[in-house]
Design a protein around this motif. Structure first.
Motif, PDB file in Angstrom:
ATOM      1  N   ILE A  18       0.868  -1.183   0.000  1.00  0.00           N
ATOM      2  CA  ILE A  18       0.000   0.000   0.000  1.00  0.00           C
ATOM      3  C   ILE A  18       0.900   1.227   0.000  1.00  0.00           C
ATOM      4  N   GLY A  19       0.942   1.944  -1.116  1.00  0.00           N
ATOM      5  CA  GLY A  19       1.718   3.175  -1.186  1.00  0.00           C
ATOM      6  C   GLY A  19       2.998   3.011  -1.975  1.00  0.00           C
ATOM      7  N   ALA A  20       3.203   3.933  -2.919  1.00  0.00           N
ATOM      8  CA  ALA A  20       4.434   3.943  -3.718  1.00  0.00           C
ATOM      9  C   ALA A  20       5.292   5.128  -3.333  1.00  0.00           C
ATOM     10  N   GLY A  48       5.973   8.085  -5.633  1.00  0.00           N
ATOM     11  CA  GLY A  48       6.998   8.926  -5.010  1.00  0.00           C
ATOM     12  C   GLY A  48       6.641   9.426  -3.633  1.00  0.00           C
ATOM     13  N   ALA A  66       9.927  16.822   0.200  1.00  0.00           N
ATOM     14  CA  ALA A  66      11.372  16.725   0.395  1.00  0.00           C
ATOM     15  C   ALA A  66      12.073  17.414  -0.776  1.00  0.00           C
ATOM     16  N   HIS A  67      13.135  18.201  -0.486  1.00  0.00           N
ATOM     17  CA  HIS A  67      13.830  18.865  -1.598  1.00  0.00           C
ATOM     18  C   HIS A  67      15.349  18.636  -1.628  1.00  0.00           C
ATOM     19  N   LEU A  68      15.918  18.092  -0.569  1.00  0.00           N
ATOM     20  CA  LEU A  68      17.357  17.802  -0.572  1.00  0.00           C
ATOM     21  C   LEU A  68      17.601  16.337  -0.246  1.00  0.00           C
ATOM     22  N   SER A 270      -4.963   4.451  -7.196  1.00  0.00           N
ATOM     23  CA  SER A 270      -5.634   3.259  -6.654  1.00  0.00           C
ATOM     24  C   SER A 270      -5.635   3.293  -5.129  1.00  0.00           C
ATOM     25  N   ARG A 306      -2.218   5.557  10.347  1.00  0.00           N
ATOM     26  CA  ARG A 306      -3.163   5.413   9.229  1.00  0.00           C
ATOM     27  C   ARG A 306      -3.368   3.920   8.915  1.00  0.00           C
ATOM     28  N   LEU A 311      -6.857   1.829   8.106  1.00  0.00           N
ATOM     29  CA  LEU A 311      -6.986   0.818   7.049  1.00  0.00           C
ATOM     30  C   LEU A 311      -7.280  -0.573   7.626  1.00  0.00           C
ATOM     31  N   LYS A 336       5.827  23.858   3.474  1.00  0.00           N
ATOM     32  CA  LYS A 336       6.677  23.954   2.277  1.00  0.00           C
ATOM     33  C   LYS A 336       6.207  25.142   1.448  1.00  0.00           C
ATOM     34  N   GLY A 467       0.813  15.319   8.643  1.00  0.00           N
ATOM     35  CA  GLY A 467       1.795  15.916   7.721  1.00  0.00           C
ATOM     36  C   GLY A 467       3.209  15.776   8.277  1.00  0.00           C
ATOM     37  N   HIS A 471       6.584  10.483   9.700  1.00  0.00           N
ATOM     38  CA  HIS A 471       5.398   9.637   9.930  1.00  0.00           C
ATOM     39  C   HIS A 471       5.183   9.415  11.428  1.00  0.00           C
TER      40      HIS A 471
HETATM   41  C1  LIG Z   1       7.698  19.516   4.305  1.00  0.00           C
HETATM   42  C2  LIG Z   1       8.623  18.328   4.280  1.00  0.00           C
HETATM   43  C3  LIG Z   1       9.902  18.478   3.800  1.00  0.00           C
HETATM   44  C4  LIG Z   1      10.779  17.396   3.776  1.00  0.00           C
HETATM   45  N1  LIG Z   1      12.048  17.580   3.297  1.00  0.00           N
HETATM   46  C5  LIG Z   1      12.890  16.535   3.232  1.00  0.00           C
HETATM   47  C6  LIG Z   1      14.161  16.672   2.620  1.00  0.00           C
HETATM   48  O1  LIG Z   1      14.526  17.745   2.118  1.00  0.00           O
HETATM   49  N2  LIG Z   1      14.948  15.573   2.543  1.00  0.00           N
HETATM   50  C7  LIG Z   1      14.567  14.349   3.047  1.00  0.00           C
HETATM   51  O2  LIG Z   1      15.340  13.380   2.944  1.00  0.00           O
HETATM   52  N3  LIG Z   1      13.351  14.191   3.625  1.00  0.00           N
HETATM   53  C8  LIG Z   1      12.507  15.242   3.718  1.00  0.00           C
HETATM   54  N4  LIG Z   1      11.261  15.069   4.241  1.00  0.00           N
HETATM   55  C9  LIG Z   1      10.883  13.740   4.766  1.00  0.00           C
HETATM   56  C10 LIG Z   1      10.542  12.750   3.655  1.00  0.00           C
HETATM   57  O3  LIG Z   1       9.788  13.371   2.652  1.00  0.00           O
HETATM   58  C11 LIG Z   1       9.742  11.566   4.217  1.00  0.00           C
HETATM   59  O4  LIG Z   1      10.306  11.088   5.407  1.00  0.00           O
HETATM   60  C12 LIG Z   1       9.714  10.438   3.203  1.00  0.00           C
HETATM   61  O5  LIG Z   1       9.164  10.886   1.984  1.00  0.00           O
HETATM   62  C13 LIG Z   1       8.900   9.255   3.724  1.00  0.00           C
HETATM   63  O6  LIG Z   1       8.911   8.262   2.717  1.00  0.00           O
HETATM   64  P1  LIG Z   1       7.977   7.001   2.759  1.00  0.00           P
HETATM   65  O7  LIG Z   1       8.183   6.267   1.500  1.00  0.00           O
HETATM   66  O8  LIG Z   1       8.211   6.251   4.023  1.00  0.00           O
HETATM   67  O9  LIG Z   1       6.511   7.579   2.854  1.00  0.00           O
HETATM   68  P2  LIG Z   1       5.667   8.659   1.908  1.00  0.00           P
HETATM   69  O10 LIG Z   1       6.662   9.389   1.093  1.00  0.00           O
HETATM   70  O11 LIG Z   1       4.843   9.363   2.856  1.00  0.00           O
HETATM   71  O12 LIG Z   1       4.861   7.683   0.989  1.00  0.00           O
HETATM   72  C14 LIG Z   1       3.736   6.973   1.452  1.00  0.00           C
HETATM   73  C15 LIG Z   1       2.859   6.693   0.252  1.00  0.00           C
HETATM   74  O13 LIG Z   1       1.726   5.934   0.674  1.00  0.00           O
HETATM   75  C16 LIG Z   1       0.603   6.410  -0.059  1.00  0.00           C
HETATM   76  N5  LIG Z   1      -0.623   6.039   0.645  1.00  0.00           N
HETATM   77  C17 LIG Z   1      -1.021   6.386   1.892  1.00  0.00           C
HETATM   78  N6  LIG Z   1      -2.230   5.871   2.168  1.00  0.00           N
HETATM   79  C18 LIG Z   1      -2.598   5.171   1.072  1.00  0.00           C
HETATM   80  C19 LIG Z   1      -3.750   4.411   0.744  1.00  0.00           C
HETATM   81  N7  LIG Z   1      -4.773   4.265   1.602  1.00  0.00           N
HETATM   82  N8  LIG Z   1      -3.818   3.811  -0.472  1.00  0.00           N
HETATM   83  C20 LIG Z   1      -2.792   3.914  -1.365  1.00  0.00           C
HETATM   84  N9  LIG Z   1      -1.689   4.658  -1.102  1.00  0.00           N
HETATM   85  C21 LIG Z   1      -1.589   5.267   0.103  1.00  0.00           C
HETATM   86  C22 LIG Z   1       0.810   7.906  -0.126  1.00  0.00           C
HETATM   87  O14 LIG Z   1       0.034   8.499  -1.144  1.00  0.00           O
HETATM   88  C23 LIG Z   1       2.314   7.963  -0.397  1.00  0.00           C
HETATM   89  O15 LIG Z   1       2.598   7.921  -1.771  1.00  0.00           O
HETATM   90  C24 LIG Z   1      10.357  16.129   4.261  1.00  0.00           C
HETATM   91  C25 LIG Z   1       9.047  15.961   4.721  1.00  0.00           C
HETATM   92  C26 LIG Z   1       8.179  17.041   4.733  1.00  0.00           C
HETATM   93  C27 LIG Z   1       6.780  16.833   5.236  1.00  0.00           C
END
Ligand SMILES: Cc1cc2nc3c(=O)[nH]c(=O)nc-3n(C[C@H](O)[C@H](O)[C@H](O)COP(=O)(O)OP(=O)(O)OC[C@H]3O[C@@H](n4cnc5c(N)ncnc54)[C@H](O)[C@@H]3O)c2cc1C
Length: 530
Positions: A18-20, A48, A66-68, A270, A306, A311, A336, A467, A471
């Protein structure tokens, strides 16, 4: 309390993820490479998660959350051959420019002051401080790809994991080990006060510790979060930061390509509505469209709250466990800001050649603490802190010819999404522009479009509870074998066939891929014991 044992004892090749987000994609790639049938279901139209590049105004693109890049795991990059899938850096080892309103900026990188009003004592102290923190961050980095040991767990891997962790700390040597243990639980404000004279240098270094957290420099755990931020080498070295060419979307596009090449199926748009059960084990998922997909293993990249409370549903969990999940602290403070500009801005006293570096507004640690104070009481900072990059300086794909994009992480932002949220967004935007105007008086006139994502917007768009960057807060009580909650830190949840793989698990948030890789190994290890 009993720890969760890897639960999937049945060999069942189909896995639904669940989640890409980047972790879901890493998990998918490893599982597919191991021969499992993998389907990734993403709610958004593109993969992403919070690491994507998207258009925010006609012709202007930006890394939306995320930007860096600094934590992306080297082994993940190598294993999944991300370079061959298009990942490359526009710039590594970015300098940090600590902006001063009077133009007395400090420019530093890798523990070395390159320019600015910094005393010889502070220059020497920065070199020592940076080298010491790098040694500590390296110890943390070594834990990234290891499954945290179970507390009191008696199997070989638990004992080995605990022994390796102890050994890594012991190998620091007596003085470093003492210092590591001394500072790990205190706050970064005290450490900076002990070490430096310059308020501007201290302010900038304090920002690094609190970015993405609901902490101020005086909060406990702010050294831990600083070390976490420094614990990867993707930026060039421990603590360094990089800008991927094409933005963060290039990182996750490369991961998506690697997962698909390995045989995983990726379905965007999806959204999963719920995790389905058969008796007391998972049987698959149901999409919001009503479609059901059967699978013996479900891995969730969504955040722990979540996944488990929405879920799955708390009623399927033991009461005490559900309570622990409810207590995960998920109040995001990072907003952001994206500005489309009709040209390159000028910052008072700043050489234009430095506009492509990482610009920070955090004039002193007390300023940062005051900015945090407001967020403690649920209101917005009148004078927020900012981490700014202008990717269009390095990469023309972000904006039309002659125009530019400014991307800033802004703390501390208001949380609530209720009535009046738009008014609060407008008010917060004014405050941010007011702060920026002190450093770049002409900037406001150059703005052609703005986007400000508050934590509530991030929660909505990226489906992250609160947000929150990680997480769920990263702190000593939510770290290693206590993350996301005590008793479930090994990716397997207390329900047969259900796993977590996102930032809410060890080792936490940031674009790193380790949680996804570790979760894949946990799924495969459970399958291999079937
Ligand atoms: C404002 C901000 C700035 C940031 N800047 C940086 C930075 O500069 N550098 C850095 O390294 N990190 C940064 N981060 C942190 C980083 O973005 C996250 O820690 C990271 O993206 C988490 O990755 P993840 O794959 O675990 O989860 P996520 O990227 O949160 O991906 C989870 C995925 O699950 C999907 N999903 C959720 N529920 C469902 C559902 N019910 N059905 C289907 N899909 C679902 C979502 O749509 C999402 O695509 C920042 C975060 C924030 C909020």
């Amino acid at each position: 309390m009993t720890d969760v044992q890897p639960a999937n004892k049945r060999r069942d090749d189909k896995v639904v993820i669940i989640g890409a987000g980047h972790n879901g994609l890493v998990c998918a790639a490893y599982l597919a490479r191991a021969g499992r049938e993998v389907v990734v279901l993403e709610a958004a139209a593109q993969p992403g998660g919070a690491a994507v590049t998207r258009e925010f105004a006609p012709g202007f693109r930006v890394s939306a959350c995320a930007h860096l890049l600094y934590l992306l795991d080297a082994q993940v990059s190598r294993d999944l051959a991300l370079e061959s899938h298009g990942l490359k850096m526009a710039r590594s080892n970015l300098r940090t420019v600590a902006l001063a309103a009077d133009g007395g900026h400090i420019v530093h990188a890798g523990g070395k002051v390159e320019s600015g009003p910094v005393s010889p004592a502070d220059r020497a102290a920065l070199a020592d401080y940076h080298a010491r923190l790098q040694r500590f961050a390296r110890v943390m980095g070594k834990q990234h790809n290891r499954r945290p040991p179970r507390i009191g767990g008696g199997d070989r891997s638990d004992l080995l994991g605990a022994a390796l962790l102890g050994l890594d700390i012991r190998l620091l040597g007596r003085d470093d080990m003492r210092e590591f243990l001394r500072i790990a639980g205190i706050n970064v404000y005290d450490v900076l006060e002990e070490t430096f004279e310059s308020p501007l240098l201290k302010g900038t270094l304090a920002l690094d510790a609190v970015l993405g957290t609901n902490l101020g420099p005086r909060s406990n755990n702010s050294v831990l979060t600083l070390l976490h931020r420094m614990s990867g080498t993707a930026g060039g070295d421990y603590g360094a930061v990089a800008l991927p060419a094409g933005g963060m979307g290039t990182v996750t596009a490369a991961l998506a390509a690697a997962a698909q090449k390995s045989g995983a199926t990726l379905r965007c748009s999806s959204p999963v509505a719920r995790i389905t059960l058969e008796g007391d084990r998972v049987s698959g998922v149901q999409l919001e469209s009503g479609e059901t997909i059967a699978a013996g293993t479900v891995v969730s990249n969504a955040d722990p709250a979540r996944t488990l409370l929405q879920l799955l549903g708390a009623r399927h969990l033991e009461t005490g466990f559900a309570e622990r999940v409810r207590h995960i602290r998920s109040r995001g403070t990072a907003a952001k800001l994206h500005l489309a500009l009709d040209g390159l801005p000028e910052f008072t006293g700043l050489d234009g050649a430095l506009l492509g570096e990482r610009l920070v507004i955090a004039p002193d640690p007390v300023y940062v603490e005051h900015a945090f104070d407001h967020s403690k009481y649920g209101t917005a900072s009148p004078e927020p802190v900012l981490e700014i990059v202008m990717p269009s300086v390095h990469d023309r794909s972000f904006s039309p010819q002659g125009k530019h994009v400014l991307s800033a992480i802004v703390q501390y932002a208001p949380h609530d999404a209720g009535a009046g949220a738009d008014a609060r967004r407008g008010e917060f935007l004014e405050r941010i522009l007011g702060v920026l105007g002190k450093y770049s008086p002409g900037l406001r006139r150059q703005i052609v479009a703005t986007e400000l994502l508050l934590p509530a917007d991030i929660e909505r768009e990226f489906r992250i509870t609160g947000g929150h960057w990680h997480h769920g807060e990263l702190a000593l009580d939510r770290f290693l074998m206590l993350r996301p909650v005590p008793g479930a830190a090994q990716y397997a949840m207390p329900l047969d066939g259900l796993y977590l793989c996102g930032a809410g698990c060890h080792p936490g948030g940031g674009v790193m891929g380790s949680a996804g890789g570790n979760a894949a190994r946990a799924v495969l290890a459970a399958g291999s014991t079937a």
